[in-house]
Design an enzyme around this catalytic site. Structure first.
Site, short mmCIF file in Angstrom:
data_model
loop_
_atom_site.label_atom_id
_atom_site.label_comp_id
_atom_site.label_asym_id
_atom_site.label_seq_id
_atom_site.Cartn_x
_atom_site.Cartn_y
_atom_site.Cartn_z
N GLU A 61 29.52 8.05 -88.96
CA GLU A 61 28.78 8.79 -88.00
C GLU A 61 29.21 8.44 -86.64
OE1 GLU A 61 25.11 10.12 -88.55
OE2 GLU A 61 24.95 10.53 -91.04
N GLY A 62 29.26 10.07 -85.49
CA GLY A 62 30.05 9.16 -84.37
C GLY A 62 29.12 10.59 -83.36
N SER A 63 29.17 10.12 -82.08
CA SER A 63 28.84 11.53 -81.19
C SER A 63 29.64 12.34 -81.38
CB SER A 63 29.01 10.60 -79.73
OG SER A 63 30.23 10.35 -79.64
N TYR A 64 30.74 12.74 -81.79
CA TYR A 64 31.47 14.01 -82.04
C TYR A 64 31.03 14.53 -83.00
CZ TYR A 64 32.95 13.98 -77.11
OH TYR A 64 33.75 13.71 -75.90
N GLY A 65 30.62 14.25 -84.17
CA GLY A 65 30.71 14.57 -85.87
C GLY A 65 30.61 12.62 -87.29
N ASP A 100 37.04 5.63 -73.11
CA ASP A 100 35.83 5.50 -74.47
C ASP A 100 36.27 4.63 -75.13
OD1 ASP A 100 33.26 5.46 -74.90
OD2 ASP A 100 33.80 6.91 -76.73
#
Length: 461
Positions: free
Chosen positions: A30-34, A141
């Site tokens: 999981e990441g900050s964008y999905g 990033d």
């Protein structure tokens, strides 16, 4: 093209059902964008990675990421295949790297990388950055969580959700974006930056790979934002530089040069002795094999701690000062046995704005100002009034903490001065530590009691 090889639609964000083409296998992370999932192309049997993003996120940003990836043609950049729009999600189909991210490999094995392994990863990453920068693109990033490994130990750059392009008319970006601990000073200062910001971030990433965490790890991310640009503060370095080679220390010093104009480019760093002496990708294979064994025993989600994170998030009722869950990385026991004494060191620096707190997770900060052409501004530059009194440096994006929110309890603190707010934060941090200590004491007593009974029953059996 890769999309034809996979026998899938060529158009961007196809409305066809992606599950007609792909069989979902497991969640990769999981990441900050999905979330990211492993899937198999039903027609060819080729494994792929599918990034699933909720539509309530900024669709324009998703389109930027997709277009960015479609334009990248490099062996050191994750390959884009195709994309779909299904219900309330966008599915982005990408090249599958079976070993996952460098961050995940460290987390699952609870090991950091050796200097020789870091050199191998660095050679690949720098070639990926050299390509991006040659086509006038910035990643923005760079961190271990965005460096993916395939089963052969080859590294590839991924996650371009916050990447930017350098145009001929705008040579420097004005957007404050990235992950706080990895941000270059010029990014935070909003003075404009170019591809050299990626080099700083990669220097921080090398320390992360060596020690399991970036510098200033134990400091609140909002305080870090004030500390990194401080010109009186020495550049970051390894906690115990004497345990590492002169070449590695010099490589880091060059990456972490404060003035971007003096910071070398990716092409220049590829000629550094630390990189030229790098060995083969097979050095990463033992780490990958160990990770595979652990995943085979526990399952990927359990090995990554995703299951416990979901349980914790369900039980949470209040967010802390950092704004809730901030990522997936956790502190590891580094090979270098680096000291965890950042708290003592950071107390010497008084920014007058933020307080220290435990922070073992991080996420990507995405804050745009209105000067960034093509980006939707979310924060306003701080207004300058005609005041002769010297004010401390406050980045424009800190305006977000002063917005009024009638649905929250923030209003009752609006009358406090900056110093009073800092004092208040200190007080709630101490209260939090006391509560945690009380809970841990009860936990240890109960655990000891249960363990004693368990041992007695085992002895009887």
């Amino acid at each position: 093209m890769a999309s034809k090889k996979l026998n899938v639609p060529d158009e961007t964000m196809s409305r066809k059902d992606p599950e007609k083409f792909f069989q979902i296998v497991e969640k990769l992370g999981e990441g900050s964008y999905g979330s990211v999932w492993k899937a198999i192309n039903k027609a060819t049997g080729i494994p792929v990675a599918i990034k699933r993003i909720a539509v309530d996120n900024d669709l324009e940003d998703m389109e930027k990421e997709i277009n960015f990836m479609k334009q990248c043609k490099s062996n050191y950049i994750i390959t884009y295949h195709c994309s779909f729009r299904k219900d309330n999600e966008i599915w982005i189909v990408m090249e599958y790297c079976g070993a996952g991210s460098v961050c995940d490999a460290m987390k699952i094995t609870t090991k950091t990388l050796s200097e020789e392994q870091i050199a191998v990863v660095s050679k690949d990453v720098l070639q990926g950055l050299a390509y991006l920068h040659s086509v006038r693109k910035i990643h923005r990033d760079i961190k271990a969580g965005n460096i993916l490994l395939n089963n052969m130990g080859e590294s590839k750059l991924a996650d371009f959700g916050v990447s930017g392009q350098l145009s001929d008319t705008m040579a420097k970006r004005q957007t404050v974006i990235g992950t706080p601990f990895w941000m270059a000073p010029e990014v935070i200062q909003e003075v404009g930056y170019d591809y050299k910001a990626d080099i700083w971030s990669y220097g921080i990433t090398c320390i992360e790979m060596a020690e399991g965490k970036p510098p200033l790890f134990n400091v609140h991310p909002m305080r870090v934002i004030f500390m990194i640009p401080n010109p009186t503060r020495p550049p970051p370095k390894l906690s115990e530089p004497e345990r590492w080679s002169n070449e590695f220390n010099d490589f880091l010093a060059k990456c972490l040069t404060r003035k971007p104009e003096q910071r070398p480019s990716a092409d220049e760093l590829l000629k550094h002795p630390f990189i030229t002496r790098a060995r083969g990708h097979n050095l990463l294979v033992p780490l990958i094999d160990e990770q595979d064994i652990i995943i085979g025993e526990k399952g990927r989600e359990a090995a990554l701690g995703l299951e416990s994170r979901e349980e914790e998030s369900d039980s949470e009722t209040d967010s802390d000062a950092s704004g809730g869950d901030m990522g997936t990385v956790r502190p590891l026991k580094p090979r270098s046995m680096a000291r965890d004494d950042e708290d003592d060191e950071e107390e010497e620096y008084d920014s007058g704005t933020m307080v220290i707190t435990d922070n073992n997770q991080y996420d990507t900060m995405v804050v745009n100002n209105n000067n960034d052409d093509g980006d939707t501004g979310t924060m306003r530059p701080t207004n300058n009034n005609n005041n002769n009194h010297k004010k401390p440096f406050v980045p424009a994006y800190m305006d977000q903490f002063q917005k009024k929110d009638n649905t929250s309890n923030n209003n009752k603190f609006e009358h406090l001065t900056l110093d009073e707010l800092v004092k208040k934060l200190d007080e709630i941090e101490k209260e939090k530590d006391q509560q945690i200590a009380t809970i841990m004491e009860k936990y240890n007593i109960t655990k000891q009691s249960l363990s004693s009974v368990l041992e007695e029953k085992k002895a009887v059996r």
